[in-house]
Design a protein around this motif. Structure first.
Motif, PDB file in Angstrom:
ATOM      1  N   CYS A 159       0.811  -1.219   0.000  1.00  0.00           N
ATOM      2  CA  CYS A 159       0.000   0.000   0.000  1.00  0.00           C
ATOM      3  C   CYS A 159       0.844   1.269   0.000  1.00  0.00           C
ATOM      4  O   CYS A 159       0.394   2.325  -0.436  1.00  0.00           O
ATOM      5  CB  CYS A 159      -0.927   0.051   1.213  1.00  0.00           C
ATOM      6  N   CYS A 162       1.375   4.126  -2.644  1.00  0.00           N
ATOM      7  CA  CYS A 162       0.355   5.148  -2.934  1.00  0.00           C
ATOM      8  C   CYS A 162      -0.137   5.892  -1.695  1.00  0.00           C
ATOM      9  O   CYS A 162      -0.685   6.981  -1.824  1.00  0.00           O
ATOM     10  CB  CYS A 162      -0.859   4.527  -3.612  1.00  0.00           C
ATOM     11  N   HIS A 163      -0.021   5.277  -0.519  1.00  0.00           N
ATOM     12  CA  HIS A 163      -0.583   5.889   0.693  1.00  0.00           C
ATOM     13  C   HIS A 163       0.485   6.011   1.772  1.00  0.00           C
ATOM     14  O   HIS A 163       1.427   5.221   1.803  1.00  0.00           O
ATOM     15  CB  HIS A 163      -1.702   5.013   1.274  1.00  0.00           C
ATOM     16  N   HIS A 247      -6.413  -1.375  -6.506  1.00  0.00           N
ATOM     17  CA  HIS A 247      -7.299  -1.877  -5.448  1.00  0.00           C
ATOM     18  C   HIS A 247      -8.041  -3.119  -5.897  1.00  0.00           C
ATOM     19  O   HIS A 247      -8.271  -4.029  -5.109  1.00  0.00           O
ATOM     20  CB  HIS A 247      -8.284  -0.790  -5.014  1.00  0.00           C
TER      21      HIS A 247
HETATM   22  C1  HEC Z   1      -1.513   2.119  -6.996  1.00  0.00           C
HETATM   23  C2  HEC Z   1      -2.005   2.958  -5.944  1.00  0.00           C
HETATM   24  C3  HEC Z   1      -2.742   2.346  -4.750  1.00  0.00           C
HETATM   25  C4  HEC Z   1      -2.359   1.269  -3.977  1.00  0.00           C
HETATM   26  C5  HEC Z   1      -1.202   0.320  -4.164  1.00  0.00           C
HETATM   27  C6  HEC Z   1      -3.327   1.224  -2.886  1.00  0.00           C
HETATM   28  N1  HEC Z   1      -4.220   2.249  -3.017  1.00  0.00           N
HETATM   29 FE1  HEC Z   1      -5.661   2.771  -1.668  1.00  0.00          FE
HETATM   30  N2  HEC Z   1      -6.372   4.161  -2.947  1.00  0.00           N
HETATM   31  C7  HEC Z   1      -5.783   4.529  -4.136  1.00  0.00           C
HETATM   32  C8  HEC Z   1      -6.617   5.528  -4.785  1.00  0.00           C
HETATM   33  C9  HEC Z   1      -6.352   6.192  -6.127  1.00  0.00           C
HETATM   34  C10 HEC Z   1      -7.722   5.748  -3.920  1.00  0.00           C
HETATM   35  C11 HEC Z   1      -8.909   6.699  -4.151  1.00  0.00           C
HETATM   36  C12 HEC Z   1      -8.509   8.095  -3.860  1.00  0.00           C
HETATM   37  C13 HEC Z   1      -8.470   8.329  -2.407  1.00  0.00           C
HETATM   38  O1  HEC Z   1      -9.519   8.196  -1.782  1.00  0.00           O
HETATM   39  O2  HEC Z   1      -7.374   8.595  -1.881  1.00  0.00           O
HETATM   40  C14 HEC Z   1      -7.508   4.903  -2.752  1.00  0.00           C
HETATM   41  C15 HEC Z   1      -8.336   4.887  -1.638  1.00  0.00           C
HETATM   42  C16 HEC Z   1      -8.039   4.236  -0.455  1.00  0.00           C
HETATM   43  C17 HEC Z   1      -8.725   4.424   0.810  1.00  0.00           C
HETATM   44  C18 HEC Z   1      -9.878   5.361   1.044  1.00  0.00           C
HETATM   45  C19 HEC Z   1      -9.302   6.663   1.542  1.00  0.00           C
HETATM   46  C20 HEC Z   1     -10.362   7.665   1.884  1.00  0.00           C
HETATM   47  O3  HEC Z   1      -9.969   8.711   2.457  1.00  0.00           O
HETATM   48  O4  HEC Z   1     -11.537   7.443   1.614  1.00  0.00           O
HETATM   49  C21 HEC Z   1      -8.123   3.620   1.731  1.00  0.00           C
HETATM   50  C22 HEC Z   1      -8.474   3.478   3.205  1.00  0.00           C
HETATM   51  C23 HEC Z   1      -7.072   2.901   1.034  1.00  0.00           C
HETATM   52  N3  HEC Z   1      -7.039   3.309  -0.285  1.00  0.00           N
HETATM   53  C24 HEC Z   1      -6.241   1.965   1.616  1.00  0.00           C
HETATM   54  C25 HEC Z   1      -5.333   1.192   0.925  1.00  0.00           C
HETATM   55  C26 HEC Z   1      -4.653   0.051   1.485  1.00  0.00           C
HETATM   56  C27 HEC Z   1      -4.834  -0.449   2.909  1.00  0.00           C
HETATM   57  C28 HEC Z   1      -3.868  -0.443   0.491  1.00  0.00           C
HETATM   58  C29 HEC Z   1      -2.985  -1.684   0.538  1.00  0.00           C
HETATM   59  C30 HEC Z   1      -3.601  -2.901   1.041  1.00  0.00           C
HETATM   60  C31 HEC Z   1      -4.022   0.412  -0.676  1.00  0.00           C
HETATM   61  N4  HEC Z   1      -4.941   1.369  -0.390  1.00  0.00           N
HETATM   62  C32 HEC Z   1      -3.314   0.287  -1.876  1.00  0.00           C
HETATM   63  C33 HEC Z   1      -4.611   4.037  -4.657  1.00  0.00           C
HETATM   64  C34 HEC Z   1      -3.922   2.947  -4.153  1.00  0.00           C
END
Ligand code: HEC
Ligand code: HEC
Length: 270
Positions: A159, A162-163, A247
């Motif tokens: 994760c 990106c986060h 995701h």
């Molecule tokens: C390639 C990039 C990418 C990866 C890897 C990724 N995410 Fe995301 N994620 C995003 C995007 C784009 C969004 C939608 C935009 C946003 O809400 O930030 C999102 C949204 C989220 C949200 C909602 C955030 C909100 O404020 O509503 C969470 C929680 C989240 N991700 C957790 C995770 C977790 C835990 C992992 C690993 C298991 C992960 N993400 C892996 C790109 C990614």
């Protein structure tokens, strides 16, 4: 096979609303999570149960030996979490694999299946995907049982590209209740981050916008001013960007333990 429990739940919900409120809220919670999962995955309406039942017979005879009776994998891979199955509509993707096989990788060809039989097999597999979404819906109601430090390890691996816990996810656990938080990372909102598309017309002009629908023949979108456009595939060049593709791929990777561990870790961010 699946519409019946759905209907049954609706009846239960109505009865509960009439006589008591607490189970009704839990039921509503569950249904909204299932609905959210369906939307995120872009699932069409639940498959025809009669076709799925026919498909199950074919599957038991021809495929279960390698893919497991419930299609969750044995010798061959888990088909419930397969992106081929996820992206399939009425057998269009599954059919190609079944008819041609992947002989070099242990998947035999079944060239004699008819179109209808393939559609039935696909209906069965879609029913299994639906059942998995439902299962996650249930698990979502009883969630913070994982191990936060294992969750952190998973987060750092999958994760953190990106986060960041000190960036966009600061205090994320204050913003959402645990069940809602789990739904957020399993199925982030598509309406907040839509799939965009870039179309190059034969004239060389580019039109950028939000994807509405793409199938084997046509692609449609809304441009920046909100105007609707639609073309046949072969008349334009198409580039699709789905910010949530990662995701969707993660869904195939998560075990139930991973899901709970990641949630336990995210719960520490407050
Ligand atoms: C390639 C990039 C990418 C990866 C890897 C990724 N995410 Fe995301 N994620 C995003 C995007 C784009 C969004 C939608 C935009 C946003 O809400 O930030 C999102 C949204 C989220 C949200 C909602 C955030 C909100 O404020 O509503 C969470 C929680 C989240 N991700 C957790 C995770 C977790 C835990 C992992 C690993 C298991 C992960 N993400 C892996 C790109 C990614
Ligand atoms: C002899 C074992 C075997 C049998 C029987 C078998 N499969 Fe497979 N199947 C495999 C293997 C192994 C793979 C993975 C091939 C690869 O690595 O690409 C696979 C892959 C697949 C995939 C692609 C999954 C993906 O995500 O890439 C689908 C769909 C599939 N099988 C459906 C079926 C169906 C439907 C049947 C019955 C008609 C069937 N298989 C029978 C072994 C089998």
């Amino acid at each position: 096979m699946l519409t019946r429990p759905h209907r049954f739940r609706c009846v239960v919900l109505v009865v509960c609303l009439a006589i008591c409120s607490i189970p009704a809220i839990a039921q509503e919670d569950h249904d909204s999570h299932v609905q959210r999962g369906r939307e995120f995955l872009g699932l069409a309406p639940p498959p025809d149960p009669v076709a799925a039942a026919r498909g199950q017979k074919l599957f038991t005879q021809n495929c279960a030996f390698c893919h497991g009776a419930n299609a969750t994998g044995a010798e061959g891979p888990d088909l419930v979490r397969s992106t081929v199955v996820l992206h399939d509509e009425s057998g269009d993707q599954v059919g190609a694999v079944v008819l041609n096989g992947r002989p070099d990788r242990g998947m035999p060809a079944f060239p004699s299946f008819t179109r209808d039989q393939i559609a039935d097999l696909a209906a069965f597999l879609h029913a299994r995907v639906e059942a998995a979404v439902n299962r996650w819906g249930y698990k979502l109601l009883n969630v913070v049982t994982g191990n936060a430090s294992q969750g952190k390890t998973f987060f750092d691996q999958h994760c953190s590209s990106c986060h960041s816990p000190s960036g966009d996810l600061t205090n994320i656990a204050k913003k959402f209740e645990p069940a809602e938080l789990q739904a957020q990372f399993l199925y982030p909102s598509r309406s907040k981050t839509p799939t965009t598309i870039d179309i190059k017309l034969p004239s060389g002009e580019h039109i950028h916008g939000t994807l509405k629908k793409i199938d084997d023949f046509r692609v449609s979108m809304w441009d920046a001013s909100g105007e609707y456009h639609s073309w046949s595939h072969d008349s334009v060049q198409i580039q699709i960007h789905d910010p949530l593709a990662a995701h969707q791929e993660l869904l195939a990777l998560f075990t139930n333990a991973d899901m709970h561990n990641v949630l336990a870790y995210l719960e520490t961010l407050k």
